[in-house]
Design an enzyme around this catalytic site. Sequence first.
Site: not given
Length: 166
Positions: A81-83, A119, A133
Amino acid sequence: MSESQPNDQLTHFNDQDRARMVDVTAKAVTFRQATAVGEIKMQPETLQRIQQGQIKKGDVLAVAQVAGIMAAKKTSELIPMCHLIPLTGVDIHFSDNQKDTIYATVQVKTKNVTGVEMEALIACQTALLTIYDMCKAMDRGMVLNNCHLQEKSGGKSGHFVYGTEA
């Protein structure tokens, strides 16, 4: 609504109680920024090898920084649902406790109609996951901790600083 009271209105549901992306069409463009922080705890030898540039995969923090920036730009592809937001700046800083923990601080900026908290959080987590990683061959027991929004400003909901809510 004050900063300390949760908003009980769930804006990501339509009148049929189905998921929707919130319509931000009528909102004003303003400067917005968000800062997220997090940490990764590791064996002391792992931190020492990162500091000395002795990880076979390369410069761990340089790669983690680029990964975090790339992740910030891809947030709308990861969180449904992020723009999609044009970012005007992403900056990532690392520090450590000279023992066993690396800290990441991520600041994201935009001039837009909606904020950049997600973000900043995605960038922080991705930077820390990249450290994991790159070092997992020597230390699979690393733990990511305490990733959260530290501060945000701009927009209708105003200024937020973690730990200051009543």
